[in-house]
Scaffold this active site. Sequence first.
Site, PDB file in Angstrom:
ATOM      1  N   HIS A  43      15.691 -31.755  33.659  1.00 16.02           N
ATOM      2  CA  HIS A  43      14.870 -32.815  34.257  1.00 16.02           C
ATOM      3  C   HIS A  43      13.969 -33.402  33.171  1.00 16.02           C
ATOM      4  O   HIS A  43      12.805 -33.032  33.046  1.00 16.02           O
ATOM      5  CB  HIS A  43      14.033 -32.237  35.410  1.00 16.02           C
ATOM      6  CG  HIS A  43      13.322 -33.270  36.215  1.00 16.02           C
ATOM      7  ND1 HIS A  43      13.098 -33.136  37.572  1.00 16.02           N
ATOM      8  CD2 HIS A  43      12.769 -34.458  35.877  1.00 16.02           C
ATOM      9  CE1 HIS A  43      12.436 -34.183  38.025  1.00 16.02           C
ATOM     10  NE2 HIS A  43      12.220 -35.000  36.997  1.00 16.02           N
ATOM     11  N   GLU A  70      18.342 -34.506  36.440  1.00 11.25           N
ATOM     12  CA  GLU A  70      17.391 -35.017  37.430  1.00 11.25           C
ATOM     13  C   GLU A  70      16.388 -35.938  36.753  1.00 11.25           C
ATOM     14  O   GLU A  70      16.100 -35.790  35.564  1.00 11.25           O
ATOM     15  CB  GLU A  70      16.609 -33.856  38.056  1.00 11.25           C
ATOM     16  CG  GLU A  70      17.444 -32.813  38.746  1.00 11.25           C
ATOM     17  CD  GLU A  70      16.605 -31.688  39.323  1.00 11.25           C
ATOM     18  OE1 GLU A  70      17.107 -30.975  40.204  1.00 11.25           O
ATOM     19  OE2 GLU A  70      15.439 -31.517  38.882  1.00 11.25           O
ATOM     20  N   HIS A 190      13.444 -26.436  44.655  1.00 12.97           N
ATOM     21  CA  HIS A 190      11.999 -26.416  44.438  1.00 12.97           C
ATOM     22  C   HIS A 190      11.387 -25.177  45.096  1.00 12.97           C
ATOM     23  O   HIS A 190      11.362 -25.054  46.313  1.00 12.97           O
ATOM     24  CB  HIS A 190      11.281 -27.669  44.950  1.00 12.97           C
ATOM     25  CG  HIS A 190       9.974 -27.902  44.239  1.00 12.97           C
ATOM     26  ND1 HIS A 190       9.869 -28.683  43.107  1.00 12.97           N
ATOM     27  CD2 HIS A 190       8.741 -27.416  44.460  1.00 12.97           C
ATOM     28  CE1 HIS A 190       8.621 -28.696  42.682  1.00 12.97           C
ATOM     29  NE2 HIS A 190       7.917 -27.914  43.490  1.00 12.97           N
TER      30      HIS A 190
END
Length: 237
Positions: A43, A70, A190
Amino acid sequence: MTKLSVNINKIATLRNSRGGDVPNVVQFAKDVQRFGAEGVTIHPRPDERHIRYKDAYDLKPEVYTEYNIEGNPIPKFIDMVLEVKPTQVTLVPDAEDAITSNAGWDTIKHKDFLVDVIQEFKNNGIRTSIFVDPDLHQIEGAKETGTERIELYTEAYAHQYTLGNKDAIKPYMECAGLANALNLGVNAGHDLSLNNIAFFKENITGLLEVSIGHALISESLYMGVENVIKMYLEKLK
């Protein structure tokens, strides 16, 4: 079996804190795949405080499982993804100064923008996923964007599960059910951990992939990366 994708951002954070190239993120990606992980997630953020854009290119030839990138689809991010061509791009509406992801897309408000970005990625053979809160209206909105998958934002579940509130899984069950009915693939991520992943997996129909970074790396400090990956794989069967 749900696929485990290991987010290696924290390895880059450790590297960057000291300078140099230790630990090496490419070697770590190769190792987690060798230990059984079915994917690698990164990410990159605009300030490159952990994963750098260069890392995305360096990792490409070494990730032979799922390669998931991401990020917020700003122009620089879009250009990089189109050049690297990962297996999947997961769109996340991060503010530039966000420490970590803290909200899903408003797929209704940002529909037109998401439609254009997703179509560009799909035209280039890149599977798309949208990071969303567990809200039925947002799942319906996601379908309208043309995305192939959603990634359920699981912080609320993880927090409530720690407090003993297992009912926190219910909105995720409902959203996964709707996504399945709409022919949307379901990912999640998450704050998922060894403590809460099995219950989540057991209750989410059609869970294709989980992306886990912070917890997995933290748990590995005590139990070792290879052991922890094997523990996750067992819980995701």
